[in-house]
Scaffold this active site. Structure first.
Site, mmCIF file in Angstrom:
data_model
loop_
_atom_site.group_PDB
_atom_site.id
_atom_site.type_symbol
_atom_site.label_atom_id
_atom_site.label_comp_id
_atom_site.label_asym_id
_atom_site.label_seq_id
_atom_site.Cartn_x
_atom_site.Cartn_y
_atom_site.Cartn_z
ATOM 1 N N SER A 190 -1.265 -0.112 7.454
ATOM 2 C CA SER A 190 -0.420 0.608 8.410
ATOM 3 C C SER A 190 -0.487 -0.056 9.773
ATOM 4 O O SER A 190 0.237 0.332 10.680
ATOM 5 C CB SER A 190 -0.884 2.071 8.524
ATOM 6 O OG SER A 190 -2.243 2.113 8.913
ATOM 7 N N HIS B 195 4.329 0.144 2.493
ATOM 8 C CA HIS B 195 3.539 1.168 3.186
ATOM 9 C C HIS B 195 3.936 2.549 2.681
ATOM 10 O O HIS B 195 5.023 3.035 2.975
ATOM 11 C CB HIS B 195 3.743 1.040 4.703
ATOM 12 C CG HIS B 195 2.880 1.953 5.504
ATOM 13 N ND1 HIS B 195 3.230 2.422 6.742
ATOM 14 C CD2 HIS B 195 1.663 2.505 5.234
ATOM 15 C CE1 HIS B 195 2.273 3.213 7.202
ATOM 16 N NE2 HIS B 195 1.324 3.282 6.301
ATOM 17 N N GLU C 1 7.784 2.204 3.368
ATOM 18 C CA GLU C 1 8.287 1.176 4.276
ATOM 19 C C GLU C 1 8.118 -0.169 3.567
ATOM 20 O O GLU C 1 7.011 -0.514 3.147
ATOM 21 C CB GLU C 1 7.496 1.194 5.593
ATOM 22 C CG GLU C 1 7.803 2.428 6.443
ATOM 23 C CD GLU C 1 6.980 2.502 7.723
ATOM 24 O OE1 GLU C 1 7.488 3.026 8.726
ATOM 25 O OE2 GLU C 1 5.812 2.045 7.724
ATOM 26 N N ASN D 93 4.924 4.735 12.420
ATOM 27 C CA ASN D 93 3.783 4.770 13.338
ATOM 28 C C ASN D 93 4.161 4.361 14.759
ATOM 29 O O ASN D 93 3.372 4.539 15.681
ATOM 30 C CB ASN D 93 2.627 3.907 12.820
ATOM 31 C CG ASN D 93 1.797 4.690 11.811
ATOM 32 O OD1 ASN D 93 1.846 5.921 11.785
ATOM 33 N ND2 ASN D 93 1.068 3.985 10.973
#
Lengths: 287, 174
Positions: free
Chosen positions: A119, A142, A154, A192
Site C-alpha cells: 500500500s 492492491h 487497485e 490512500n
C-alpha cells in the site's frame, strides 16, 4: 493474461483474505508463509468462514467442498514453479519485500506474473529486485480489507510493466466480480491519497482533544454525509498509529504538500500510544 | 408586538450577495444557507439571522442546521422545503460535511491532473475501497462553483495553502 493458478505469499489478514477470494473464483490457490502456525491458523479461519457462508445459504456445501479442495497451504519452496500468478502480501518492509521478490524470481518460471499488495512502496522500487524480463511482468494489485467483501483492487503498472498485462488483469477482475481501478505508480495510489482529506479535515474541524467534538463530527458524517463510519471512529478502528504513518508517508512522498500535512493532534495521540481500539484508547476510550 | 415574517434563503451566492440579502430583510426572521461561509461571523453581524444551514453540497436532502432562536419554526421551515435538518452546535466555516467533501473532491482533482487515474477509476476506488457514498467526481458534478467558493473561503480564513483549489477544478468554475 488470465490467472489459472495463484500463489499468495504471506498468510496474515490480507494474504488469507486474498487467497480465500481467489479460491472462491474456483482457481487452484496456494497460501504460503514461513510461519507454520500462522499458516495453519489462516486455513482454519478460511474454512470456518466458508462453513458459515453455507449456514447462511450464501454458498452451497458442494461449492465450499470444491473451494476447500482448491486451496492448499505450503511452504514457499514447495510451490510449483509453473503458477501463473504470485501475489506478495507480506509485512510492509521494503528490504524484506525486495529479498522475497529476488528469491521468488529464482524459483518461478519466466512466464509467472508477480504482483505486490503493497500500500506504500513504489512498484518501480520493488521491481529492481527482479530480472529485467520479470520487471515487465511485475505490477501492483492492491486489495482492501476484507478482501472477500471489499470489491476494489487497485491495479498499478510500474514504469516498465507491460501495459497490456495491467489492462488484461483489470478486465479479468471486472469479469470476476471485483471493481478494479487502474492507477499510476504514485504515492498512496488512489485511495490512500484521496482519503487523507477525510481524516485531515476532521482533525482541523475540532478545536482540540475533545471527545464530545469527535462524537459530533462522526455523527454528522454518518447522519448527513452518509458515510458508514465517521473519521475519528474509523481512525480508532484502523489504528491511529497506522493512519498517521500512511499520512506521513504520502505527505513525504508528495514533496510535503500542505494539503496532506499530518496533524499535530494525531501525532500527540501516537506519542501517547493512544492507537485506538487495539490499545483501548484513541480518540475515544474503550472498555 | 407584530409577528415577524420568516424567510428561508437556500440560494447559491457570494458573501456579498448573502450580506445584501440580509440587509434587505432586517425586519424578518431569516434562515439562510451558509455552506460556503462562516456562520458565526454572520450571526455576529445580522441579528435577523435566526438559523443557518448547509444544503448546497447535499445529495440526500439532509443538511446540517443550527438555530440560535425559534428552533421549532426554523426546523418547520426547512422541513416544508423538503429538507431533513440535522441540528448541531458544531458551527465551523463550511460546516462539517461540506468542507470535508470539498477537500476530498479537491484532492481527487489534483490526483486526476497528475494522471494518477481516470475520474471514473477514482470514483470507483473511493466507492468500492472505502465505501464512500459517492465518488468525488460524481459529488462535484454541477457543484464545482460551490466547492471552489468554499475552498477559497477556507483558504482566506485560515491562510492555509491546503485549501488551494486544483487548477482543473478552477477551470471548471471559470
Amino acid at each position: 493474461m488470465t490467472p489459472t493458478s495463484v500463489a499468495i505469499i504471506g498468510a496474515g489478514t490480507m494474504g488469507a483474505g486474498i487467497a480465500q477470494w481467489f479460491a472462491q473464483q474456483m482457481l487452484p490457490t496456494v497460501l504460503c508463509d514461513t510461519n507454520e502456525v500462522q499458516l495453519a491458523k489462516a486455513l482454519v479461519n478460511i474454512h470456518a468462514s466458508w462453513d458459515k457462508l453455507v449456514e447462511k445459504e450464501k454458498l452451497t456445501a458442494c461449492q465450499v467442498s470444491q473451494m476447500k479442495s482448491l486451496l492448499e497451504t505450503k511452504p514457499i519452496a514447495s510451490v510449483s514453479p509453473k503458477m501463473s500468478l504470485v501475489i506478495e502480501a507480506i509485512i510492509e518492509d521494503l528490504a524484506i519485500k525486495k529479498s522475497v521478490f529476488a528469491s521468488l524470481d529464482q524459483q518461478f518460471a519466466p512466464t509467472t506474473v508477480f504482483a505486490t499488495n503493497t500500500s506504500s512502496f513504489p512498484i518501480a522500487l520493488l521491481a529492481t529486485s527482479v530480472s529485467p524480463e520479470r520487471q515487465k511482468k511485475l505490477l501492483g494489485l492492491h486489495f482492501f480489507n476484507p478482501a472477500t467483501l471489499l470489491k476494489l483492487v487497485e491495479v498499478i503498472a510500474g514504469p516498465v510493466t507491460d501495459p497490456s498485462l495491467a489492462q488484461n488483469l483489470y478486465t479479468w477482475f471486472e469479469q470476476n466480480g471485483k471493481e478494479p481501478a487502474l492507477c499510476a505508480d504514485t504515492p498512496g495510489f488512489i485511495v490512500n491519497r484521496v482519503a487523507r482529506s477525510f481524516y485531515g479535515e476532521a482533525l482541523r474541524i475540532v478545536s482540540g482533544d475533545d471527545e464530545a467534538q469527535f462524537k459530533e463530527v462522526d455523527r454528522l458524517m454518518r447522519e448527513v454525509g452518509e458515510f458508514k463510519m465517521g473519521p475519528f471512529e474509523l481512525m480508532d478502528l484502523i489504528g491511529v498509529d497506522i493512519n498517521y504513518a500512511v499520512t506521513s508517508s504520502v505527505w513525504e512522498a508528495l514533496e510535503k504538500s500542505p494539503r496532506l500535512t499530518p496533524h499535530p493532534l494525531q501525532k500527540k495521540l501516537v506519542d501517547e500510544k493512544r492507537f485506538g481500539k487495539k490499545t483501548k484508547r484513541g480518540f475515544y476510550v474503550y472498555p | 408586538m407584530s409577528i415577524r415574517e420568516w424567510i428561508l434563503d437556500l440560494s447559491v451566492g457570494t458573501k456579498q450577495d448573502k450580506e445584501a440579502f440580509l440587509t434587505l430583510h432586517v425586519d424578518k426572521n431569516v434562515v439562510m444557507d451558509l455552506t460556503c461561509f462562516d456562520p458565526q461571523d454572520f450571526y455576529a453581524r445580522f441579528p435577523q439571522l435566526k438559523g443557518v444551514c448547509a444544503t448546497l453540497l447535499s445529495e440526500n436532502k439532509r443538511c446540517e442546521a443550527h438555530f440560535r432562536e425559534n428552533e421549532l419554526e426554523g426546523l418547520a421551515l426547512l422541513q416544508a422545503a423538503g429538507w431533513t435538518p440535522v441540528v448541531t452546535n458544531m458551527l465551523v466555516t463550511g460546516f462539517v460535511v461540506p468542507r470535508t467533501i470539498a477537500t476530498i473532491v479537491n484532492e481527487a482533482f489534483y490526483s486526476w491532473e497528475e494522471k494518477v487515474a481516470t475520474q471514473g477509476d477514482i470514483d470507483r476506488a473511493m466507492c468500492f475501497g472505502v465505501n464512500y457514498p459517492r465518488g468525488p467526481f460524481a459529488w462535484a458534478k454541477g457543484k464545482e462553483k460551490i466547492i471552489v467558493l468554499l475552498l477559497q473561503t477556507l483558504q482566506e480564513r485560515t491562510g492555509d495553502r491546503r485549501y488551494q483549489p486544483a487548477k482543473s477544478l478552477l477551470a471548471l468554475n471559470a
